[in-house]
Design a protein around this motif. Structure first.
Motif, short mmCIF file in Angstrom:
data_model
loop_
_atom_site.label_atom_id
_atom_site.label_comp_id
_atom_site.label_asym_id
_atom_site.label_seq_id
_atom_site.Cartn_x
_atom_site.Cartn_y
_atom_site.Cartn_z
N TRP A 31 2.20 0.72 -1.50
CA TRP A 31 3.92 2.02 -1.40
C TRP A 31 4.74 0.44 -0.46
O TRP A 31 5.22 -0.02 -1.44
N THR A 32 4.20 0.68 0.95
CA THR A 32 5.04 0.18 1.56
C THR A 32 4.92 -1.80 1.30
O THR A 32 5.63 -2.82 1.16
N PRO A 43 14.67 1.66 -5.31
CA PRO A 43 14.00 2.39 -4.56
C PRO A 43 13.35 3.30 -5.70
O PRO A 43 13.48 3.18 -7.21
N GLY A 44 11.47 2.67 -5.18
CA GLY A 44 10.70 3.61 -6.67
C GLY A 44 9.03 3.55 -6.22
O GLY A 44 9.30 2.61 -5.57
N SER A 45 8.28 3.96 -6.90
CA SER A 45 7.02 4.07 -6.81
C SER A 45 6.57 3.05 -7.11
O SER A 45 5.12 3.73 -8.53
N ARG A 235 17.06 0.81 9.35
CA ARG A 235 17.05 1.34 8.99
C ARG A 235 18.21 1.34 8.61
O ARG A 235 18.89 1.86 7.50
N TYR A 243 16.50 -1.63 0.37
CA TYR A 243 15.31 -0.63 0.48
C TYR A 243 14.32 -1.83 0.29
O TYR A 243 13.64 -1.96 1.28
N MET A 247 11.43 -1.90 4.06
CA MET A 247 10.30 -1.68 3.54
C MET A 247 9.63 -2.65 4.77
O MET A 247 8.02 -3.33 4.60
N ALA A 250 8.79 -2.25 7.54
CA ALA A 250 7.81 -1.89 8.09
C ALA A 250 6.03 -1.69 7.97
O ALA A 250 5.85 -1.93 8.44
N LEU B 142 9.57 5.73 8.31
CA LEU B 142 10.17 5.09 8.12
C LEU B 142 9.72 5.24 6.75
O LEU B 142 10.16 4.94 4.84
N ILE B 143 8.26 4.88 5.78
CA ILE B 143 7.78 4.31 4.80
C ILE B 143 7.17 5.88 4.32
O ILE B 143 7.95 6.20 3.11
N THR B 145 9.62 8.82 4.95
CA THR B 145 11.47 8.80 4.52
C THR B 145 11.25 8.70 2.54
O THR B 145 12.21 9.38 2.00
N LEU B 146 11.01 7.65 2.82
CA LEU B 146 10.93 6.51 0.68
C LEU B 146 9.73 7.95 -0.16
O LEU B 146 10.39 8.36 -0.78
N VAL B 147 9.26 8.27 0.49
CA VAL B 147 7.86 8.77 -0.36
C VAL B 147 8.30 10.85 -0.35
O VAL B 147 7.72 10.44 -1.78
N ASP B 152 13.87 9.48 -5.90
CA ASP B 152 13.26 8.29 -5.95
C ASP B 152 11.87 7.76 -5.02
O ASP B 152 11.39 7.19 -5.44
N GLY B 153 11.17 8.95 -4.62
CA GLY B 153 10.21 8.46 -3.13
C GLY B 153 9.11 8.82 -5.02
O GLY B 153 9.16 9.78 -5.54
N SER B 154 7.44 8.54 -3.98
CA SER B 154 6.74 7.92 -5.08
C SER B 154 5.92 9.77 -4.95
O SER B 154 5.78 9.90 -6.03
N SER B 157 7.26 11.52 -8.30
CA SER B 157 6.87 11.22 -9.41
C SER B 157 5.60 11.87 -9.35
O SER B 157 5.48 11.86 -10.19
N VAL B 158 4.74 11.70 -8.60
CA VAL B 158 3.15 12.00 -8.79
C VAL B 158 3.04 13.52 -9.23
O VAL B 158 2.44 14.04 -9.70
N LEU B 255 11.91 11.63 10.90
CA LEU B 255 12.26 12.30 9.74
C LEU B 255 13.14 13.01 9.38
O LEU B 255 13.81 12.89 8.42
#
Lengths: 279, 312
Positions: A31-32, A43-45, A235, A243, A247, A250, B142-143, B145-147, B152-154, B157-158, B255
């Motif tokens: 994803w990153t 943002p989205g996955s 960030r 976003y 990423m 990162a 950082l990763i 935080t978005l997950v 919108d986090g993955s 979604s899962v 976090l």
């Protein structure tokens, strides 16, 4: 036959289960990477960018006068990690050699002191260490960032142990030929302990590259920030707006450790498995 | 010359002395000093002196920003015991330890058991779990935080994809620590995995064969062959994870910043803020020493318990 078929099926099942988990584990990194090429700002996955672009990376390369320059931080992190690693290898291997092969009174005491110090969590010295660097006017310098990584207690113990386990014949032969202590160290011991030095070098490099708390304490000027600190600044500057750029930053920070892993996996696995190092 | 003296076995000398008689001339001790000097100087400056100074500082109320302060004896330590902030921070740290250590060690053990089997692509699988262990915590946070982003986090979604409700994660006091434990599991599991995998591979195959011939079930093989075989290493992994978990800082700080409403503020974050934001240097030094003391006590208790369980 049926027993064999059964075992094969069990094996396939176990492989499949492990594979599912391994993919799950890899997802955040995928994803990153994918988001760093994402052009859309929501943002989205997604596993693949919906609107692929290089703009995020271009923004990192050419900050165009923005407050945070990730590449300066990348440069700082590289300098500190490389300097720490080279000096740690030199200093720790010399000390390890002395403790293993050069007899002197108090050898056992020095070794005992090192092992005892390893029990003390480094966090105890954060405050006084900051004081000392401050008194010497060394805050906000590469020296302050690198020095604490050079003194690897574990590194000395590791190198010493490796040298103790070397067959003594080579060193004795060199000594009979009239080689002095430096020549023995430089031309006999160092080539023989390459595996230990590789492991130690990787550990110091990663330890320095990944460190967050000490750079946070010992630097205040933005131009001296290392990459982990810059990520945080970055960030808070762009997190809500852009976003994809965040990423990309990162992705930039995780690339060197992943490259090290790719090329030195054997040493890293051996280093962690055999010595229980560095948690 | 030292050559001479080393060739004469001392009266009552150990067997070693006899061996030395055949050895070539031995180096002199000033050489050892030269080789030790660079490390020694740095060790003094970066460990020995700061450890002593840190303890002295912890007995003062020095404030570096104002340049004030003097000796106060054990007052800082006494204050810490009554300090609600410290007690809360210690509570959060202990909660993290209690959640993190079992989760991490159990997951590492299960993964090690699976990867110890004859699987295809084993090295690739292992790499997937070990890779995150080498990454900087700042990037991992950082990763994640978005997950963990609620909208919108993955991860949500899962969850939604498999029919589970989306969670708030970082903004919910009851869930934030869980999210930190989840991140830590992802980031750090490679460590117990690798050490336990190495221990599993050290168990002789004949033991399993013998157990099978005796008709032992899979569970019995695990209980009476595997577990005793890896017990010492398992104990070591638990200890190292305990020590590391008490020093938790960066993933929590980055976090959740200790939030929501202070529910994840840990000891090391308090040390950082006390010493380097409020510049209450003496008090921060005392927090550092107290944390070290706690870790020391945990180490000793662990040693006593594991020694006793070896005996029984």
């Amino acid at each position: 036959m049926t027993a064999l078929a059964h075992r094969r099926r069990a094996r396939r099942l176990a492989t499949a289960a492990a594979l599912v988990f391994a993919i799950l584990w890899g997802l955040p990194l995928l994803w990153t990477l994918s988001s760093s090429f994402e052009g859309s700002t929501t943002p989205g996955s997604r596993l693949l960018p919906s609107d692929p672009t290089l703009a995020n990376w271009e923004m990192l390369v050419d900050p165009g006068g923005r407050a945070v320059n990730i590449f300066i931080a990348f440069f700082n992190s590289t300098v500190v990690a490389v300097v720490s690693t080279v000096l740690a290898l030199l200093v720790c291997s010399m000390a390890g050699y002395a403790l293993a092969k050069l007899p002197f009174r108090g050898n056992a005491a020095v070794l005992g002191l090192l092992l005892a110090t390893m029990l003390i969590p480094g966090e105890v010295v954060l405050v006084p260490l900051f004081q000392q660097f401050r008194e010497l006017g060394l805050l906000n310098t590469y020296g302050a960032l690198a020095l604490p990584h050079i003194v690897s207690l574990l590194g000395v113990v590791l190198v010493r142990q490796f040298i103790v386990n070397l067959p003594p014949d080579l060193i004795d032969a060199a000594r009979s030929d009239g080689a002095n202590a430096w020549q023995i160290y430089r031309y006999v011991v160092v080539p023989l302990i390459r595996p230990a030095l590789t492991t130690l070098g990787i550990l110091v490099f990663l330890g320095s590259w990944n460190d967050f708390l000490w750079p946070l304490i010992s630097t205040s000027s933005p131009s001296m920030q290392t990459l982990p600190l810059a990520l945080v600044t970055f960030r808070s500057a762009y997190g809500d707006v852009d976003y994809g750029v965040v990423m990309a930053s990162a992705a930039l920070a995780i690339t060197p450790p992943l490259l090290v892993f790719l090329f030195a996996q054997r040493f890293i696995i051996a280093g962690i498995s055999n010595t229980g190092l560095k948690g | 010359m030292s050559v001479l003296s080393s060739r004469i076995p001392l009266a009552g000398g150990r067997a070693r002395a006899a061996n030395q008689a055949n050895e070539p001339p031995r180096p002199r001790s000033w050489q050892a000093a030269v080789f030790l000097a660079p490390f020694g100087v740095l060790f003094l400056f970066l460990w020995a002196v700061p450890v002593v100074r840190g303890f002295y500082l912890s007995l003062t109320d020095v404030n570096v920003a104002e340049g004030t302060g003097g000796f106060v004896g054990l007052a800082n330590y006494a204050d810490l015991f009554g300090d609600g902030d410290f007690r809360a921070a210690l509570g959060h740290t202990v909660l993290f330890v209690v959640l993190n250590v079992p989760v991490l060690v159990a997951a590492g053990l299960i993964l090690a058991l699976v990867l110890n089997r004859d699987l295809s692509g084993r090295n690739l699988l292992r790499a997937a779990f070990v890779g995150p262990y080498l990454l900087p915590g700042a990037a991992v946070a950082l990763i994640w935080t978005l997950v963990l982003d609620p909208v919108d986090g993955s991860l949500n979604s899962v969850l939604e994809a498999v029919g589970l409700p989306a969670q708030q994660w970082l903004t919910e006091p009851g869930q934030a620590m869980g999210a930190v434990v989840l991140l830590t599991l992802w980031w750090r599991v490679g460590f117990p995995l690798l050490i336990l995998l190495a221990a599993l591979q050290d168990i002789p195959k004949q033991l399993y064969e013998a157990a099978r011939i005796d008709g032992a079930s899979r569970w019995q093989q695990f209980r009476y062959v595997t577990l005793p075989g890896i017990a010492p290493v398992l104990g070591l992994v638990v200890l190292l994870r305990l020590i590391d978990s008490f020093k938790v800082f960066e993933q929590v700080y980055l976090l959740t910043q200790g939030g929501p409403s202070g529910s994840t503020r840990v000891v090391l974050q308090m040390l950082y803020e006390t010493g380097f934001r409020d510049f209450r240097t003496g008090y921060a030094a005392a927090i550092g020493w107290l944390l070290a003391l706690i870790i020391l006590v945990v180490t000793i208790v662990h040693q006593v318990v594991s020694r006793r369980s070896v005996k029984s």
